[in-house]
Enzyme design. Structure first.
Site, PDB file in Angstrom:
ATOM      1  CD  GLU A 151     -26.979  18.820  -3.569  1.00 45.41           C
ATOM      2  OE1 GLU A 151     -27.927  19.171  -2.864  1.00 45.41           O
ATOM      3  OE2 GLU A 151     -26.285  19.619  -4.225  1.00 45.41           O
ATOM      4  CB  CYS A 186      -3.258   2.767  -1.342  1.00 42.29           C
ATOM      5  SG  CYS A 186      -3.432   1.079  -0.773  1.00 42.29           S
ATOM      6  CE1 TYR A 216     -10.259  -1.407  -6.439  1.00 42.65           C
ATOM      7  CE2 TYR A 216     -10.594  -3.743  -6.783  1.00 42.65           C
ATOM      8  CZ  TYR A 216     -10.882  -2.583  -6.093  1.00 42.65           C
ATOM      9  OH  TYR A 216     -11.766  -2.618  -5.069  1.00 42.65           O
ATOM     10  CG  HIS A 253     -27.224  22.902  -2.716  1.00 39.52           C
ATOM     11  ND1 HIS A 253     -27.332  22.091  -3.823  1.00 39.52           N
ATOM     12  CD2 HIS A 253     -27.326  24.180  -3.149  1.00 39.52           C
ATOM     13  CE1 HIS A 253     -27.505  22.865  -4.884  1.00 39.52           C
ATOM     14  NE2 HIS A 253     -27.503  24.129  -4.514  1.00 39.52           N
ATOM     15  CD  GLU A 308      -6.952   2.266  -8.762  1.00 34.81           C
ATOM     16  OE1 GLU A 308      -7.935   2.386  -8.025  1.00 34.81           O
ATOM     17  OE2 GLU A 308      -5.833   1.922  -8.330  1.00 34.81           O
ATOM     18  CE  LYS A 329      -4.962   4.250  -6.040  1.00 33.92           C
ATOM     19  NZ  LYS A 329      -5.436   2.898  -5.888  1.00 33.92           N
ATOM     20  CB  CYS A 378      -0.930  -0.039   1.207  1.00 34.23           C
ATOM     21  SG  CYS A 378      -1.799   1.489   1.477  1.00 34.23           S
TER      22      CYS A 378
HETATM   23  P1  FAD Z   1       1.373  -6.197   1.895  1.00 40.33           P
HETATM   24  O1  FAD Z   1       0.992  -4.822   2.214  1.00 40.33           O
HETATM   25  O2  FAD Z   1       1.601  -6.580   0.512  1.00 40.33           O
HETATM   26  O3  FAD Z   1       2.578  -6.605   2.845  1.00 40.33           O
HETATM   27  C1  FAD Z   1       3.260  -7.834   2.777  1.00 40.33           C
HETATM   28  C2  FAD Z   1       4.713  -7.622   3.180  1.00 40.33           C
HETATM   29  O4  FAD Z   1       5.315  -8.887   3.480  1.00 40.33           O
HETATM   30  C3  FAD Z   1       5.544  -7.008   2.065  1.00 40.33           C
HETATM   31  O5  FAD Z   1       6.360  -5.984   2.570  1.00 40.33           O
HETATM   32  C4  FAD Z   1       6.387  -8.177   1.575  1.00 40.33           C
HETATM   33  O6  FAD Z   1       7.583  -7.770   0.976  1.00 40.33           O
HETATM   34  C5  FAD Z   1       6.593  -8.938   2.875  1.00 40.33           C
HETATM   35  N1  FAD Z   1       6.966 -10.347   2.730  1.00 40.33           N
HETATM   36  C6  FAD Z   1       6.466 -11.249   1.846  1.00 40.33           C
HETATM   37  N2  FAD Z   1       7.023 -12.452   2.070  1.00 40.33           N
HETATM   38  C7  FAD Z   1       7.870 -12.294   3.114  1.00 40.33           C
HETATM   39  C8  FAD Z   1       8.734 -13.199   3.824  1.00 40.33           C
HETATM   40  N3  FAD Z   1       8.800 -14.488   3.519  1.00 40.33           N
HETATM   41  N4  FAD Z   1       9.482 -12.717   4.842  1.00 40.33           N
HETATM   42  C9  FAD Z   1       9.413 -11.399   5.185  1.00 40.33           C
HETATM   43  N5  FAD Z   1       8.606 -10.512   4.553  1.00 40.33           N
HETATM   44  C10 FAD Z   1       7.849 -10.973   3.542  1.00 40.33           C
HETATM   45  N6  FAD Z   1      -6.001  -1.090  -1.461  1.00 40.33           N
HETATM   46  C11 FAD Z   1      -6.830  -0.113  -1.035  1.00 40.33           C
HETATM   47  O7  FAD Z   1      -7.522  -0.309  -0.031  1.00 40.33           O
HETATM   48  N7  FAD Z   1      -6.923   1.092  -1.681  1.00 40.33           N
HETATM   49  C12 FAD Z   1      -6.190   1.378  -2.771  1.00 40.33           C
HETATM   50  O8  FAD Z   1      -6.302   2.464  -3.330  1.00 40.33           O
HETATM   51  C13 FAD Z   1      -5.297   0.375  -3.253  1.00 40.33           C
HETATM   52  N8  FAD Z   1      -4.536   0.625  -4.322  1.00 40.33           N
HETATM   53  C14 FAD Z   1      -3.659  -0.331  -4.754  1.00 40.33           C
HETATM   54  C15 FAD Z   1      -2.882  -0.054  -5.870  1.00 40.33           C
HETATM   55  C16 FAD Z   1      -2.007  -0.993  -6.348  1.00 40.33           C
HETATM   56  C17 FAD Z   1      -1.153  -0.682  -7.558  1.00 40.33           C
HETATM   57  C18 FAD Z   1      -1.889  -2.258  -5.680  1.00 40.33           C
HETATM   58  C19 FAD Z   1      -0.920  -3.296  -6.194  1.00 40.33           C
HETATM   59  C20 FAD Z   1      -2.664  -2.542  -4.580  1.00 40.33           C
HETATM   60  C21 FAD Z   1      -3.557  -1.586  -4.103  1.00 40.33           C
HETATM   61  N9  FAD Z   1      -4.359  -1.822  -2.989  1.00 40.33           N
HETATM   62  C22 FAD Z   1      -5.238  -0.862  -2.558  1.00 40.33           C
HETATM   63  C23 FAD Z   1      -4.310  -3.108  -2.271  1.00 40.33           C
HETATM   64  C24 FAD Z   1      -3.448  -2.998  -0.973  1.00 40.33           C
HETATM   65  O9  FAD Z   1      -2.191  -2.486  -1.293  1.00 40.33           O
HETATM   66  C25 FAD Z   1      -3.333  -4.368  -0.332  1.00 40.33           C
HETATM   67  O10 FAD Z   1      -4.629  -4.886  -0.121  1.00 40.33           O
HETATM   68  C26 FAD Z   1      -2.599  -4.321   1.017  1.00 40.33           C
HETATM   69  O11 FAD Z   1      -1.328  -3.761   0.883  1.00 40.33           O
HETATM   70  C27 FAD Z   1      -2.502  -5.740   1.584  1.00 40.33           C
HETATM   71  O12 FAD Z   1      -1.813  -5.732   2.806  1.00 40.33           O
HETATM   72  P2  FAD Z   1      -1.083  -7.052   3.329  1.00 40.33           P
HETATM   73  O13 FAD Z   1      -0.649  -6.746   4.716  1.00 40.33           O
HETATM   74  O14 FAD Z   1      -1.907  -8.238   3.086  1.00 40.33           O
HETATM   75  O15 FAD Z   1       0.200  -7.224   2.386  1.00 40.33           O
HETATM   76  P1  NDP Z   2      -7.260  -8.481 -10.696  1.00 41.10           P
HETATM   77  O1  NDP Z   2      -7.005  -9.898 -10.377  1.00 41.10           O
HETATM   78  O2  NDP Z   2      -8.370  -7.770 -10.062  1.00 41.10           O
HETATM   79  O3  NDP Z   2      -7.464  -8.317 -12.291  1.00 41.10           O
HETATM   80  C1  NDP Z   2      -6.607  -8.895 -13.235  1.00 41.10           C
HETATM   81  C2  NDP Z   2      -6.918  -8.312 -14.610  1.00 41.10           C
HETATM   82  O4  NDP Z   2      -5.972  -8.818 -15.567  1.00 41.10           O
HETATM   83  C3  NDP Z   2      -8.294  -8.705 -15.135  1.00 41.10           C
HETATM   84  O5  NDP Z   2      -8.791  -7.657 -15.907  1.00 41.10           O
HETATM   85  C4  NDP Z   2      -7.972  -9.922 -16.009  1.00 41.10           C
HETATM   86  O6  NDP Z   2      -8.906 -10.133 -17.034  1.00 41.10           O
HETATM   87  C5  NDP Z   2      -6.657  -9.501 -16.615  1.00 41.10           C
HETATM   88  N1  NDP Z   2      -5.822 -10.636 -17.048  1.00 41.10           N
HETATM   89  C6  NDP Z   2      -5.486 -11.729 -16.349  1.00 41.10           C
HETATM   90  N2  NDP Z   2      -4.675 -12.526 -17.069  1.00 41.10           N
HETATM   91  C7  NDP Z   2      -4.497 -11.901 -18.267  1.00 41.10           C
HETATM   92  C8  NDP Z   2      -3.757 -12.232 -19.439  1.00 41.10           C
HETATM   93  N3  NDP Z   2      -3.051 -13.332 -19.522  1.00 41.10           N
HETATM   94  N4  NDP Z   2      -3.798 -11.364 -20.462  1.00 41.10           N
HETATM   95  C9  NDP Z   2      -4.509 -10.222 -20.371  1.00 41.10           C
HETATM   96  N5  NDP Z   2      -5.234  -9.860 -19.306  1.00 41.10           N
HETATM   97  C10 NDP Z   2      -5.220 -10.702 -18.262  1.00 41.10           C
HETATM   98  O7  NDP Z   2      -5.862  -7.782 -10.412  1.00 41.10           O
HETATM   99  P2  NDP Z   2      -5.361  -6.329 -10.069  1.00 41.10           P
HETATM  100  O8  NDP Z   2      -3.894  -6.512 -10.071  1.00 41.10           O
HETATM  101  O9  NDP Z   2      -5.925  -5.273 -10.936  1.00 41.10           O
HETATM  102  O10 NDP Z   2      -5.858  -6.039  -8.594  1.00 41.10           O
HETATM  103  C11 NDP Z   2      -5.509  -6.896  -7.507  1.00 41.10           C
HETATM  104  C12 NDP Z   2      -6.236  -6.462  -6.261  1.00 41.10           C
HETATM  105  O11 NDP Z   2      -5.594  -5.311  -5.695  1.00 41.10           O
HETATM  106  C13 NDP Z   2      -7.690  -6.027  -6.500  1.00 41.10           C
HETATM  107  O12 NDP Z   2      -8.559  -7.118  -6.387  1.00 41.10           O
HETATM  108  C14 NDP Z   2      -7.930  -5.002  -5.415  1.00 41.10           C
HETATM  109  O13 NDP Z   2      -8.540  -5.592  -4.292  1.00 41.10           O
HETATM  110  C15 NDP Z   2      -6.549  -4.494  -5.058  1.00 41.10           C
HETATM  111  N6  NDP Z   2      -6.465  -3.102  -5.546  1.00 41.10           N
HETATM  112  C16 NDP Z   2      -7.278  -2.165  -4.980  1.00 41.10           C
HETATM  113  C17 NDP Z   2      -7.300  -0.873  -5.467  1.00 41.10           C
HETATM  114  C18 NDP Z   2      -8.226   0.132  -4.858  1.00 41.10           C
HETATM  115  O14 NDP Z   2      -8.752  -0.102  -3.783  1.00 41.10           O
HETATM  116  N7  NDP Z   2      -8.457   1.268  -5.491  1.00 41.10           N
HETATM  117  C19 NDP Z   2      -6.430  -0.476  -6.570  1.00 41.10           C
HETATM  118  C20 NDP Z   2      -5.614  -1.533  -7.092  1.00 41.10           C
HETATM  119  C21 NDP Z   2      -5.647  -2.803  -6.589  1.00 41.10           C
HETATM  120  P3  NDP Z   2     -10.191 -11.114 -16.859  1.00 41.10           P
HETATM  121  O15 NDP Z   2     -11.246 -10.279 -16.208  1.00 41.10           O
HETATM  122  O16 NDP Z   2     -10.484 -11.495 -18.239  1.00 41.10           O
HETATM  123  O17 NDP Z   2      -9.755 -12.263 -15.997  1.00 41.10           O
END
Ligand code: FAD
Ligand code: NDP
Length: 574
Positions: A537, A128, A264, A532, A268, A131, A123
């Protein structure tokens, strides 16, 4: 079917021979009121049979018995948390606040291009936070354009500088990384920047950046290892393409970009890259935003399309070195034999994420994963099949992948384990927002799922288009912002789905989520006086039922996409 791993200095096992078995059973009954085996004693204290022993283990009394008689504590820590992201940090800090001895192990395996980052997980570093800040950069570009209509005058052509944006955002992230380290120290959580893997029950090996190994034991473990981006599995994908893990700290402007994926992350990233002026295409395999209300998803996509993002409903392959280089993408449609060819500076793969569970020694301690997706099935108390191991956050099977969900689950778990709480994490009606250029916020069911669960005839869908006041003067996108409320007629028109597409949808949706949790009905919504002039609203004005609205105001013309499927992709360096 249950396994209980115990660390003891020695175990004395008595076998009951067949012929003297009955007499031993008699003595056991007399001593313990229990005829069956196993019949467990520790240091002369009777514990009971299998279930009683497991229960004693879970409530910690067994470990106390095992530890009694010696000064040595059975484990180094009460709790070891693997993963210092959203969930892991929340859980470890809460457990430490409750007086427990806690260790957090966090380690970032660099991306194939060598990108790495600090403490805090996805995150903060590659999710998050960067992004939303890049989304803000794009919104400011739009605001600059609008500002002329509001009287602002500036002579030079406005340009965006990628390096300046990345540096500012990375500096901010650096301050967050530092803040997390400080707060762990303040709560006396031991933090180790090392990769953890189980080597035996209750014991992990931690390997640091220099390859040095240390060993640590704990009574309980919480797995919070998160996910990492998936690659296409085509030649050159790891060498030439980037993922969101590389994008937010990319030292050069990505230039003309192809984004592969349509959920997502893909939408985004495509949205803010286009918003800062880049030429962006999105390669869609099937539908936009799977799992979301498809009407809303298509509208969000349509808005992106009218603002310059191209959607290629097909395919991928690779192309030329440089910062950025030049890549040639060739892909074949899954529908027929159409071939797509294009040249880009950057290919961003955003096709989903894989749980980090396959290389942490779970097989050594018997923790079960779902072999199909690597995710961990847990009970409603986030307990795995191995009683002393819990899991939270993105790695959970069938749960939501969102930061606030991971944090809530981590905190509540610590309170249940160490403060006698029984409150569980509620995964229902969790609000979320997709930060596409036009934000899409929602809470509750998408229309498709509502129809499936309740039947179309039991639903009333109210909706309206709206034009934010701020958009009127610069004459921006009339008839684009949209709100929809899905109500269950069988339950007093209770709101079971809230959807809004418009500026600040994230801010708007949060409050409605609280109202839905409290049992919001359409009537209560109508009685709520609006603020408003705001976009929020409008929810009180979603009075038109679907039928009325289409015939009277909108004419029912939805933007539609033709969908083609990806069958094969290749990326080559030109
Ligand atoms: P993480 O935050 O992924 O933490 C896991 C940690 O464990 C990492 O630091 C990793 O390196 C470490 N780790 C892994 N394996 C090991 C190991 N063996 N030993 C030691 N350390 C290890 N969510 C939202 O709510 N709002 C958003 O706007 C949003 N935007 C997102 C945008 C993007 C591009 C992405 C990819 C995700 C987004 N998410 C968003 C999702 C959010 O980031 C995740 O749901 C959240 O970070 C999950 O938290 P977590 O604790 O499960 O794992
Ligand atoms: P998702 O698993 O949600 O989506 C994967 C996307 O990639 C789908 O559109 C899928 O298509 C497509 N895809 C999969 N395989 C292929 C392929 N071989 N070729 C082309 N397209 C493919 O993954 P994200 O990484 O977008 O998000 C992961 C999670 O992270 C989300 O579920 C969300 O919870 C979290 N997140 C939250 C955000 C927020 O809160 N604003 C922002 C970003 C992430 P198809 O539908 O056809 O399977």
């Amino acid at each position: 079917s249950k396994t209980c791993f115990l660390h003891v200095k020695s175990i004395k096992i008595s076998f009951i021979k067949k012929d003297d078995g009955p007499s031993i059973q008699e003595v056991l009954v007399e001593m313990t009121n229990q005829r069956t085996v196993p019949n467990v004693f520790v240091n002369g204290t009777h514990v009971g049979g299998c279930d009683a022993t497991l229960q004693a283990y879970q409530n910690g009394s067994l470990q106390k018995l095992l530890g009694s008689g010696t000064d040595v504590k059975p484990y180094d820590y009460d709790l070891i948390v693997i993963g210092g992201g959203s969930g892991g940090l929340a859980c470890s800090k809460e457990a430490a606040t409750l007086g427990k001895k806690v260790m957090v192990l966090d380690y970032v395996v660099p991306t194939p291009l060598g990108t790495s980052w600090g403490l805090g997980g996805t995150c903060v570093n590659v999710g998050c936070i960067p992004k939303k800040l890049m989304h803000q950069a794009a919104l400011l570009g739009q605001a600059l354009k609008d500002s002329r209509k509001f009287g602002w005058q500036y002579d030079e052509q406005v340009k965006h500088n990628w390096e300046t944006m990345v540096e500012a955002i990375q500096n901010y992230i650096g301050s967050l990384n530092w803040g997390y380290r400080v707060s762990l120290r303040e709560k006396t959580v031991t933090y180790l920047n090392a990769y953890a893997e189980f080597i035996e029950p209750h014991k992990v090996k931690a390997t640091n950046r220099k390859g040095q190994e240390t060993y640590h034991t704990a009574e309980r473990f919480v797995l919070a290892t998160g996910e990492r981006p998936r690659y296409l599995g085509i030649p050159g994908d790891k060498e030439y393409c980037i993922t969101s893990d590389d994008l937010f700290s990319l030292p050069y402007c990505p230039g003309k970009t192809l984004v592969v994926g349509a959920s997502y992350v893909a939408l985004e990233c495509a949205g803010f890259l286009a918003g800062i002026g880049l030429d962006v295409s999105v390669m869609v395999r099937s539908i936009l935003l799977r799992g979301f209300d498809q009407e809303m998803a298509e509208r969000a996509g349509a808005h992106m399309e009218t603002h310059g993002v191209k959607f290629i409903r097909k395919f991928i392959e690779r192309l030329e070195e440089g910062m950025p280089g030049r890549l040639k993408v060739v892909a074949r449609s899954t529908e027929g034999s159409d071939i797509f060819e294009g040249e880009y500076n950057t290919v961003l793969i955003a096709i989903g994420r894989d749980a980090c569970t396959r290389n942490i020694g779970l097989d050594k301690i018997g923790v079960r994963i779902n072999e199909k997706n690597g995710k961990i099935p847990v009970s409603d108390e986030e307990q795995t099949n191995v009683p002393y191991v819990y899991a939270i956050g993105d790695i959970l099977d069938g749960k939501l992948e969102l930061t606030p969900v991971a944090i809530q689950a981590g905190r509540l778990l610590a309170r249940r384990l160490y403060a006698g709480s029984s409150i569980k994490c509620d995964y229902v009606n969790v609000p979320t927002t997709v930060f596409t250029p036009l934000e899409y916020g929602c809470c509750g069911l998408p229309e498709e799922r509502a129809v499936k669960e309740y039947g179309e005839h039991n639903l009333e869908v109210y909706h309206t288009l709206f034009w934010p006041l701020e958009w009127t003067v610069p004459n921006r996108d009339n008839n684009t912002c949209y709100a929809k409320i899905i109500c269950n007629k069988l339950a007093n028109n209770r709101v079971i789905g809230f959807h809004v597409l418009g500026p600040n949808a994230g801010e708007i949706t949060q409050g409605f989520a609280a109202a839905i949790k409290c049992g919001l009905t359409k009537e209560l919504l109508n009685e709520t006086i609006g603020i408003h002039p705001t976009s929020a609203e409008v929810s009180g004005e979603t009075g038109a039922s679907r039928q009325e609205f289409i015939t009277t105001e909108w004419g029912g013309k939805l933007p539609t996409y033709k969908t083609r499927l990806l069958s094969s992709i290749s990326v080559i360096l030109l």
